[in-house]
Design a protein around this motif. Structure first.
Motif, PDB file in Angstrom:
ATOM      1  N   ILE A 391       0.867  -1.193   0.000  1.00 59.79           N
ATOM      2  CA  ILE A 391       0.000   0.000   0.000  1.00 59.79           C
ATOM      3  C   ILE A 391       0.891   1.226   0.000  1.00 59.79           C
ATOM      4  N   PRO A 392       0.691   2.177  -0.965  1.00 60.69           N
ATOM      5  CA  PRO A 392       1.512   3.395  -0.971  1.00 60.69           C
ATOM      6  C   PRO A 392       1.150   4.308   0.194  1.00 60.69           C
ATOM      7  N   THR A 393       2.159   4.972   0.734  1.00 62.29           N
ATOM      8  CA  THR A 393       1.948   5.987   1.772  1.00 62.29           C
ATOM      9  C   THR A 393       2.612   7.279   1.303  1.00 62.29           C
ATOM     10  N   PHE A 394       2.045   8.457   1.660  1.00 62.44           N
ATOM     11  CA  PHE A 394       2.650   9.713   1.212  1.00 62.44           C
ATOM     12  C   PHE A 394       2.252  10.831   2.147  1.00 62.44           C
ATOM     13  N   THR A 395       3.074  11.923   2.073  1.00 61.52           N
ATOM     14  CA  THR A 395       2.816  13.155   2.841  1.00 61.52           C
ATOM     15  C   THR A 395       2.670  14.302   1.850  1.00 61.52           C
ATOM     16  N   VAL A 396       1.616  15.139   1.984  1.00 59.44           N
ATOM     17  CA  VAL A 396       1.314  16.252   1.059  1.00 59.44           C
ATOM     18  C   VAL A 396       1.490  17.569   1.800  1.00 59.44           C
ATOM     19  N   ASP A 397       2.184  18.562   1.154  1.00 58.04           N
ATOM     20  CA  ASP A 397       2.325  19.884   1.785  1.00 58.04           C
ATOM     21  C   ASP A 397       1.161  20.786   1.384  1.00 58.04           C
ATOM     22  N   ALA A 398       1.193  22.055   1.824  1.00 58.68           N
ATOM     23  CA  ALA A 398       0.088  22.994   1.570  1.00 58.68           C
ATOM     24  C   ALA A 398      -0.099  23.291   0.088  1.00 58.68           C
ATOM     25  N   GLN A 399       0.942  23.054  -0.704  1.00 63.70           N
ATOM     26  CA  GLN A 399       0.855  23.318  -2.134  1.00 63.70           C
ATOM     27  C   GLN A 399       0.421  22.068  -2.901  1.00 63.70           C
ATOM     28  N   GLY A 400       0.080  20.983  -2.179  1.00 65.49           N
ATOM     29  CA  GLY A 400      -0.387  19.761  -2.830  1.00 65.49           C
ATOM     30  C   GLY A 400       0.747  18.889  -3.358  1.00 65.49           C
ATOM     31  N   ARG A 401       1.963  19.166  -2.968  1.00 68.25           N
ATOM     32  CA  ARG A 401       3.096  18.365  -3.425  1.00 68.25           C
ATOM     33  C   ARG A 401       3.379  17.229  -2.436  1.00 68.25           C
ATOM     34  N   LEU A 402       3.863  16.061  -2.979  1.00 69.54           N
ATOM     35  CA  LEU A 402       4.280  14.978  -2.110  1.00 69.54           C
ATOM     36  C   LEU A 402       5.670  15.306  -1.550  1.00 69.54           C
ATOM     37  N   THR A 403       5.745  15.385  -0.231  1.00 76.23           N
ATOM     38  CA  THR A 403       7.059  15.644   0.393  1.00 76.23           C
ATOM     39  C   THR A 403       7.697  14.367   0.934  1.00 76.23           C
ATOM     40  N   ALA A 404       6.940  13.258   0.998  1.00 79.79           N
ATOM     41  CA  ALA A 404       7.465  11.943   1.404  1.00 79.79           C
ATOM     42  C   ALA A 404       6.581  10.879   0.792  1.00 79.79           C
TER      43      ALA A 404
END
Length: 576
Positions: A391-404
């Protein structure tokens, strides 16, 4: 350990004096030997099967009931000894001893030498009065090949140095050397030596020390110096620094390499004039390098109305020169303004205008140059994430970009899995046993059943075995043939024979004829040990009160004994 020997009645009487109130002095004069094993008794007058009597014996009294005897026979006769008899000076057999095992064997080339303690168990007899003859034979004469007795030489014999059979002592050897040495002769130490003296004691000569310090002298840069006396010894030594004149040095090299010089230029090195230059050569002489002339006419070119023109080669030299009328291009116009205002332009963006990169962007700047705006890199590794088992996991910043970004293994709780099967086939399991499988008890067994529960199998109650039972099996029982013939097959049923029982017990028997002392060999050697041997009457008409016995028992045989020689004997032996 002392050998226990049996006194004879005659031998006991021979030790008693004429008044029958004390002991008589008797001399032990010979030892009889026999190869036969026999039963020692007090009625023997001679030992059975006597081979010979040996009269070279000696001994001593150890105790009231014990004597030490040494016997020697150096003849060339060959024989085996299993029994001994001791004879007194009046010819009477004092006593005897015998055993089944060999006591001693003699070859033609060997010496029979037996030394042992002999003991009697009859406490009423005192054998301490026994005497012995000459004892010098106990050890043979010594030779260069054989140990033995040797006589020491007297001082006179030692001084003559001619006797070949007597031995010298250390004291006699010292006396010989002292008598023959020239003790007054002197050795004098000469020049350079110390020590010496007469020969009354050991003397040592040594080189005298000189004033030279021990060590090594001379080396690559130092020359050793020394002084020698008339005896060739160094009386002084030293070193001096090596300093030869240059002119005396021979074999000097003539090249830089010969001297090992690596930072000098070789005279054969060449300086070559390249394009546009002249001169050069090798370094065997001074050399000059100069610029070569070109085709340009020397002079001045160009003015306010004329523009000079020229041609330059690869070496930067003018190869042609001239001038043309001045016709400036815009780039040649001077005093041009440098601002929009200077030119009067009002619809252009100023170069000072700034483009700024916001959050998540890079680049920008003023308009003095081309500018690029781009998205900034994050810490995410470019790639594909997620799959059937991850299962993919990700972190999104305020600009909608994946940071992790990452993945985790698919691991749902078992209770959350729906539609789970309820059979082995549903899970695809092929190597499991279904609970419907049945374990059936065959003939002679009980129990069994399906695997829906724990099952037990047990042997049925066996039938009672007898000589008539057979190898058979029924639904819940079984029986076997009892093979008595095979169990007792190892046997010999002769008059002297044996029977081997299951488990290894062996019974042996035999008939021995008339009594006395009879060596017996078993029909079969017991593998491990003899448990019991019983000798008894064999039914002959004999004297009443006969006694039977067995001695010298081994796994291969024994000695049967009967006090009445005319009585028949038989035996039974048990062993494993």
């Amino acid at each position: 350990m002392a050998i226990i020997f049996k006194l004879t009645t005659a031998g006991r009487q021979a030790l008693v004096n004429a008044k029958q109130d004390g002991t008589a002095a008797r001399t032990l004069v010979s030892v009889g030997i026999t190869a036969a094993a026999f039963m020692p008794t007090d009625s023997l007058a001679a030992i059975p099967g006597e081979i010979k009597r040996i009269d070279t014996l000696a001994g001593d009294v150890v105790a009231k009931d014990t004597i030490h005897v040494t016997v020697r026979d150096d003849g060339d006769q060959t024989y085996t000894v299993r029994g001994l008899g001791l004879y007194l000076d009046n010819g009477v057999l004092l006593g005897s001893y015998s055993q089944a095992d060999v006591i001693l064997e003699k070859s033609a080339a060997s010496i029979f030498l037996l030394s042992t303690d002999l003991r009697v168990l009859d406490g009423s007899v005192d054998i301490s009065t026994l005497q012995f003859g000459e004892t010098n034979f106990i050890n043979p004469p010594a030779t260069t090949e054989r140990q033995g007795v040797v006589q020491l030489a007297t001082a006179a014999i030692a001084d003559a140095l001619e006797d070949a059979t007597r031995a010298l002592t250390a004291a006699s050897v010292k006396a010989l050397f002292a008598a023959r040495a020239l003790v007054t002769r002197k050795f004098t130490a000469g020049t350079g030596l110390t020590g010496g003296g007469d020969l009354s004691v050991d003397r040592t000569f040594s080189l005298a020390d000189t004033t030279v310090a021990p060590g090594s002298y001379g080396g690559a840069a130092s020359v050793p110096t020394f002084t020698v006396d008339a005896q060739g010894r160094l009386t002084a030594a030293g070193t001096t620094v090596s300093a030869p004149a240059w002119g005396s040095v021979t074999g000097k090299p003539t090249t830089l390499g010969g001297y090992g010089i690596t930072d000098a230029a070789l005279s054969a090195r060449t300086i070559t004039a390249g394009t546009g230059l002249t001169g050069g050569g090798n370094l065997t002489a001074n050399r000059t390098i100069a610029m070569a002339d070109t085709a340009v006419t020397a002079g001045s070119y160009g003015s306010a109305a004329a523009v000079p023109t020229f041609t330059v080669d690869a070496q930067g030299r003018l190869t042609a020169a001239g001038s043309v009328a001045s016709a400036p291009a815009w780039s040649g116009v001077t005093g041009k303004p440098t601002t929009l205002g200077g030119y009067g332009i009002t619809d252009a963006a100023l170069s000072a205008r700034t483009i700024t990169a916001g959050t998540g962007l890079t680049g920008g700047g003023n308009l003095t140059a081309n500018r690029t705006i781009a998205m900034a890199d994050t810490a995410v590794t470019p790639g594909s994430y997620g799959g059937a088992e991850a299962i993919p996991t990700f972190t999104v910043d305020a600009q909608g970009r994946l940071t992790a970004a990452g993945v985790v293994a698919v691991a749902p709780p078992w209770r959350s899995v729906t539609g789970k099967p309820t059979t082995l086939a549903g899970y695809g399991i092929t190597d499991a046993t279904p609970s419907a499988r049945t374990i059936t008890a065959g003939n002679g067994l009980t129990g069994g059943g399906s695997l829906a529960a724990n099952r037990s199998l047990a042997l049925g109650t066996p039938s009672t075995l007898s000589s008539s039972t057979t190898n058979s099996v029924s639904a819940e029982s079984h029986s076997h043939v009892v093979d008595f013939a095979s169990a007792f097959a190892s046997k010999n049923l002769a008059s002297s024979g044996y029977q081997i029982f299951p488990g290894g017990l062996i019974l042996q028997w035999g008939r021995l004829g008339h009594g006395g002392t009879v060596p017996v060999v078993f029909p079969l050697t017991f593998p491990s040990s003899v448990l019991i041997v019983d000798v008894h009457d064999d039914g002959f008409a004999g004297a009443a009160g006969a006694s039977f016995g067995a001695i010298n028992k081994t796994t291969s045989g024994f000695t049967a004994c009967c006090t009445v020689p005319t009585e028949g004997m038989s035996y039974i032996a048990i062993g494993v």
